[in-house]
Scaffold this motif. Structure first.
Motif, short mmCIF file in Angstrom:
data_model
loop_
_atom_site.label_atom_id
_atom_site.label_comp_id
_atom_site.label_asym_id
_atom_site.label_seq_id
_atom_site.Cartn_x
_atom_site.Cartn_y
_atom_site.Cartn_z
N TRP A 1 0.83 -1.20 0.00
CA TRP A 1 0.00 0.00 0.00
C TRP A 1 0.87 1.26 0.00
O TRP A 1 0.61 2.21 -0.74
CB TRP A 1 -0.93 0.02 1.20
N GLN B 1 2.71 1.57 -3.44
CA GLN B 1 1.80 2.01 -4.49
C GLN B 1 1.41 3.47 -4.27
O GLN B 1 1.29 4.24 -5.22
CB GLN B 1 0.56 1.12 -4.56
N GLY B 2 1.26 3.86 -3.01
CA GLY B 2 0.97 5.26 -2.71
C GLY B 2 2.10 6.17 -3.15
O GLY B 2 1.87 7.22 -3.75
N LYS C 1 -10.61 -2.58 -1.13
CA LYS C 1 -10.07 -1.59 -0.20
C LYS C 1 -10.22 -2.02 1.26
O LYS C 1 -9.63 -1.41 2.14
CB LYS C 1 -10.69 -0.22 -0.44
N THR D 1 2.13 6.38 -6.97
CA THR D 1 1.04 7.25 -7.42
C THR D 1 1.37 8.71 -7.13
O THR D 1 1.13 9.59 -7.97
CB THR D 1 -0.29 6.83 -6.77
N LEU E 1 -5.79 3.04 -5.29
CA LEU E 1 -4.68 2.14 -4.93
C LEU E 1 -5.15 0.70 -4.91
O LEU E 1 -4.45 -0.19 -5.40
CB LEU E 1 -4.09 2.54 -3.57
N THR F 1 -5.50 -0.57 -8.42
CA THR F 1 -4.19 -0.78 -9.02
C THR F 1 -3.53 -2.04 -8.47
O THR F 1 -2.87 -2.78 -9.20
CB THR F 1 -3.28 0.45 -8.78
N LEU F 2 -3.71 -2.27 -7.17
CA LEU F 2 -3.13 -3.46 -6.54
C LEU F 2 -3.95 -4.72 -6.84
O LEU F 2 -3.50 -5.84 -6.54
CB LEU F 2 -3.04 -3.26 -5.02
N VAL G 1 -3.62 10.09 -4.73
CA VAL G 1 -3.43 9.00 -3.77
C VAL G 1 -4.76 8.79 -3.04
O VAL G 1 -5.06 9.46 -2.06
CB VAL G 1 -2.28 9.30 -2.77
N ARG H 1 -6.99 7.57 5.00
CA ARG H 1 -6.04 8.03 3.98
C ARG H 1 -4.90 8.83 4.61
O ARG H 1 -3.74 8.69 4.21
CB ARG H 1 -6.79 8.88 2.95
#
Length: 188
Positions: free
Chosen positions: A11, A14-15, A40, A18, A32, A35-36, A27, A50
């Motif tokens: 996470w 990827q954050g 969530k 992004t 995310l 994309t992963l 973000v 967040r």
């Protein structure tokens, strides 16, 4: 057999990816997760919201830019080479450059991020002062050379000007040689 959870680090990574590619507003937990390739729901097993992800991302960036870089440059004997390596590790186009530039943009709108950026930049300036202080004794000149080195490393990514008869790399290398009190490299 249970389904493996997406690791916390995934996470954060990827954050950061992004953030570097699209800025802090991009973000988003939903983005995310998509994309992963996960839902969530797993996000909330690691982060309250967040903002806690953004804090974790800043923590990771700060650690990589300070602790990790200082550890890597510590094994280099020549102080001038330490300066060059530190700049290369953080501001020369690899993973950290995009993150650093995005954080600088983010800091323009968020005082807490500004403070975090100041802390990281103070560590970087401290390294420059220490290394330049090994071959320069005037405190005003040490400060000026440190500032010039840092501005060269960051500003090089924003300047669009040409250099008649020279490449950007040739001019940047000459500027670096002046700052680090090294002889100019002879043309090959």
């Amino acid at each position: 057999m249970g389904v493996a959870r997406t690791p916390r680090r995934a996470w954060i990574e990827q954050g950061l990816h992004t953030l570097a590619a699209s800025g802090v507003d991009a973000v988003r937990v939903e983005v995310l997760a998509k994309t992963l390739g996960v839902t969530k729901g797993g996000f909330y097993g690691y982060f309250a919201d967040r903002n806690s992800l953004l804090e974790a991302m800043l923590d990771e960036w700060e650690r990589e830019c300070t602790v990790d870089v200082l550890e890597r440059v510590a094994s280099v004997d020549d102080p001038r080479d330490r300066v060059v390596l530190a700049g290369r590790l953080t501001l020369s186009g690899d993973r950290l450059l995009g993150i650093d530039l995005a954080i600088r943009d983010w800091a323009r709108r968020d005082p807490a991020v500004t403070e975090r950026l100041r802390r990281v930049d103070d560590v970087r300036m401290g390294l420059l002062r220490d290394m330049i202080g090994t071959f320069c004794t005037d405190p005003d000149e040490i400060e000026a050379r440190s500032l010039l080195a840092f501005c060269l490393a960051i500003g090089n990514h924003f300047l669009a000007a040409g250099h008649p008869g020279r490449t950007r790399e040739e001019v940047r290398a000459r500027a670096s040689a002046i700052i680090l009190d090294r002889p100019a490299a002879s043309p090959e």
